[in-house]
Scaffold this active site. Structure first.
Site, PDB file in Angstrom:
ATOM      1  N   PRO A 178      -8.259  -8.683  40.037  1.00  0.00           N
ATOM      2  CA  PRO A 178      -6.965  -8.177  39.535  1.00  0.00           C
ATOM      3  C   PRO A 178      -6.035  -7.878  40.711  1.00  0.00           C
ATOM      4  O   PRO A 178      -6.183  -6.889  41.411  1.00  0.00           O
ATOM      5  CB  PRO A 178      -7.353  -6.898  38.781  1.00  0.00           C
ATOM      6  CG  PRO A 178      -8.642  -6.460  39.396  1.00  0.00           C
ATOM      7  CD  PRO A 178      -9.347  -7.696  39.848  1.00  0.00           C
ATOM      8  N   ASP A 189      -7.007  -5.785  45.794  1.00  0.00           N
ATOM      9  CA  ASP A 189      -7.883  -5.771  44.614  1.00  0.00           C
ATOM     10  C   ASP A 189      -7.740  -4.407  43.939  1.00  0.00           C
ATOM     11  O   ASP A 189      -8.170  -3.388  44.486  1.00  0.00           O
ATOM     12  CB  ASP A 189      -9.322  -6.023  45.065  1.00  0.00           C
ATOM     13  CG  ASP A 189     -10.287  -6.198  43.906  1.00  0.00           C
ATOM     14  OD1 ASP A 189     -10.002  -5.714  42.799  1.00  0.00           O
ATOM     15  OD2 ASP A 189     -11.367  -6.808  44.117  1.00  0.00           O
ATOM     16  N   HIS A 190      -7.169  -4.403  42.742  1.00  0.00           N
ATOM     17  CA  HIS A 190      -6.873  -3.140  42.063  1.00  0.00           C
ATOM     18  C   HIS A 190      -8.128  -2.428  41.575  1.00  0.00           C
ATOM     19  O   HIS A 190      -8.077  -1.259  41.192  1.00  0.00           O
ATOM     20  CB  HIS A 190      -5.923  -3.395  40.886  1.00  0.00           C
ATOM     21  CG  HIS A 190      -5.032  -2.230  40.569  1.00  0.00           C
ATOM     22  ND1 HIS A 190      -5.024  -1.065  41.296  1.00  0.00           N
ATOM     23  CD2 HIS A 190      -4.115  -2.057  39.581  1.00  0.00           C
ATOM     24  CE1 HIS A 190      -4.152  -0.219  40.792  1.00  0.00           C
ATOM     25  NE2 HIS A 190      -3.590  -0.795  39.746  1.00  0.00           N
ATOM     26  N   ARG A 191      -9.274  -3.111  41.583  1.00  0.00           N
ATOM     27  CA  ARG A 191     -10.530  -2.441  41.240  1.00  0.00           C
ATOM     28  C   ARG A 191     -10.945  -1.478  42.347  1.00  0.00           C
ATOM     29  O   ARG A 191     -11.668  -0.507  42.105  1.00  0.00           O
ATOM     30  CB  ARG A 191     -11.645  -3.466  41.018  1.00  0.00           C
ATOM     31  CG  ARG A 191     -11.434  -4.399  39.841  1.00  0.00           C
ATOM     32  CD  ARG A 191     -12.480  -5.503  39.825  1.00  0.00           C
ATOM     33  NE  ARG A 191     -12.411  -6.331  41.033  1.00  0.00           N
ATOM     34  CZ  ARG A 191     -13.254  -7.327  41.296  1.00  0.00           C
ATOM     35  NH1 ARG A 191     -14.224  -7.610  40.443  1.00  0.00           N
ATOM     36  NH2 ARG A 191     -13.125  -8.032  42.402  1.00  0.00           N
ATOM     37  N   ILE A 248      -8.544  -0.606  45.166  1.00  0.00           N
ATOM     38  CA  ILE A 248      -7.387   0.066  45.759  1.00  0.00           C
ATOM     39  C   ILE A 248      -6.341   0.328  44.684  1.00  0.00           C
ATOM     40  O   ILE A 248      -5.960  -0.584  43.935  1.00  0.00           O
ATOM     41  CB  ILE A 248      -6.790  -0.818  46.877  1.00  0.00           C
ATOM     42  CG1 ILE A 248      -7.847  -1.060  47.969  1.00  0.00           C
ATOM     43  CG2 ILE A 248      -5.535  -0.200  47.449  1.00  0.00           C
ATOM     44  CD1 ILE A 248      -7.528  -2.224  48.870  1.00  0.00           C
TER      45      ILE A 248
END
Length: 428
Positions: free
Chosen positions: A224, A400-402, A404
């Site tokens: 993501p 990576d939004h998982r 950060i």
């Protein structure tokens, strides 16, 4: 009495002078039918040449780096009693049966660049019957071969089996690795006869683009992405860079802005260790790295490659500039090795020499962030009660939004901009 037979290079699609990049056996070794003897590499693919029958290698006639063509002698093999040619090896149009085995073609393994190496998430346990090239192809796509049904004789897995598995997964027919789930309800890719609308020309993709394309597709689908934009005032940095260029010109070292970018990113990664990390294969743990190796995207005639500069935090600007010159030259001359593109913690993709104001770079898995750098330009900046001309550098950080969140992403780019604005911070 056992018979010693010549094993020759089979029909390899008309290629001449193909380089041997791997030798998988040695003299005195027992081999079985379909076991890879050597691996060849053209500019389009790698080809594994399997043993045509069971036996013992009596003498190897080639080595890594040799150039071979159809009919060249690979090895002398003492055939086992009753040994027959391997039935499951795909037939070549002009292969000299029964001693020349047909190669199994597959895209060459990504090195690293590329742009980079695939995470080691593919499981290739003993139940999966596939050649080394197919196993490498599966690793590039993040496919667990134990879940792929082989369609060839004896359940052997082919390249098409792996591709079909990926298509089914994307269409909702299977779950992906790394906890990504499946993509439901995707329509099939449109098949269009473009020629009916006008003249066309078909141009094959380079080997590097085919490899990087598979990596980029996986990374875009499974990670993501969020992209944070920032501008850094590099007026003082640029003045210092020009001064250094004058000092190092006699040594043949060109100090580029990218050398400063490497150093500034290394300083920033130390301040934000979650960016210098990777998710494990299960996506449940964050692996923090105590070293700082940074990949640099290099534009080559055949496509993008990402060699890695190691221990950036321990090197000065001049040394980084020299290494950048050397590794970029090797990449463009096709002299880069897989080792040169492994171990990266973070990637910088700089398009400043070409143009553009911003872009959204795709993360190079298993890294968790990538920095895009666009062309700097003079802009009026409000400072001390008046507008003054300053050289501003656009930055684009995809993360990576998982791992950060948005606040951390904004803090990272803000801190990086401060480091670039004051080169003294690079020494802290």
């Amino acid at each position: 009495m056992a018979e010693i037979k010549n094993v020759l290079v089979p029909d390899i699609g008309g290629f001449k002078g193909v380089e041997v990049i791997e030798v998988g056996v040695k003299a005195g070794e027992q081999v079985s039918a379909e076991q890879t003897l050597i691996t060849l590499e053209t500019d389009k693919a790698t080809m594994d040449v399997p043993a045509p029958f069971d036996g013992v290698v009596k003498e190897l006639k080639i080595k890594v780096g040799d150039k071979v063509s159809e009919g060249d002698l690979i090895a002398l093999v003492e055939a086992s009693a009753g040994a027959a040619p391997a039935a499951s090896a795909p037939a070549a149009s002009a292969a000299p049966a029964p001693v020349a085995a047909a190669p199994v073609a597959a895209p060459a393994p990504a090195p690293v660049a590329a742009p980079a190496p695939a995470p080691a998430v593919a499981s290739t346990g003993g139940k999966a019957h596939a050649s080394p090239s197919i196993r490498r192809f599966a690793r590039e796509l993040g496919v667990d071969l134990t879940r792929v049904q082989g369609s060839a004789e004896k359940g052997r897995i082919t390249k098409e089996d792996v591709q079909n598995f990926v298509k089914q997964s994307l269409a909702g027919g299977g779950a992906s690795n790394n906890g990504g789930g499946s993509l439901p309800g995707l329509l099939p890719w449109p098949e269009v006869d473009f020629a009916k609308f006008g003249e066309i020309e078909s141009k094959p993709l380079s080997r590097i683009k085919k490899i990087s394309g598979a990596n980029l597709h996986r990374n875009w689908v499974m990670i993501p992405h969020v992209t944070q934009f920032e501008e850094a005032d590099i007026s003082e940095m640029e003045a210092f860079r020009k001064q250094l260029n004058g000092e190092y010109a006699k040594q043949g070292i060109k100090i580029t802005p990218l050398a400063f970018m490497l150093k500034a990113v290394a300083v920033t990664l130390k301040h934000f260790p979650d960016f210098n990390a990777s998710l494990d294969a299960n996506g449940e743990n964050l692996v923090l790295k105590k070293y700082i190796h940074i990949g640099v995207a290099v534009d080559t005639p055949d496509g993008l490659m990402v060699p890695v500069i190691r221990d950036v935090d321990q090197k000065g600007i001049a040394q980084l500039a020299q290494e950048l010159m050397e590794v970029s030259a090797r990449a463009r001359d096709k002299k880069i090795t897989a080792a040169d593109m492994q171990g990266g913690c973070f990637t910088i993709s700089s398009l400043g020499g070409i143009g553009g104001t911003s872009f959204t770079p795709i993360i190079n898995a298993p890294e968790v962030a990538i920095l895009g750098v666009s062309r700097s330009s003079m802009k009026p900046v409000w400072k001390d009660g008046e507008f003054v001309p300053r050289l501003m550098l656009p930055l684009s950080l995809s993360y990576d939004h998982r791992v950060i969140d948005g606040a951390a992403g904004a803090r990272f780019t803000t801190y990086l901009a401060h480091v670039l604005a004051d080169v003294r911070r690079m020494a802290v």
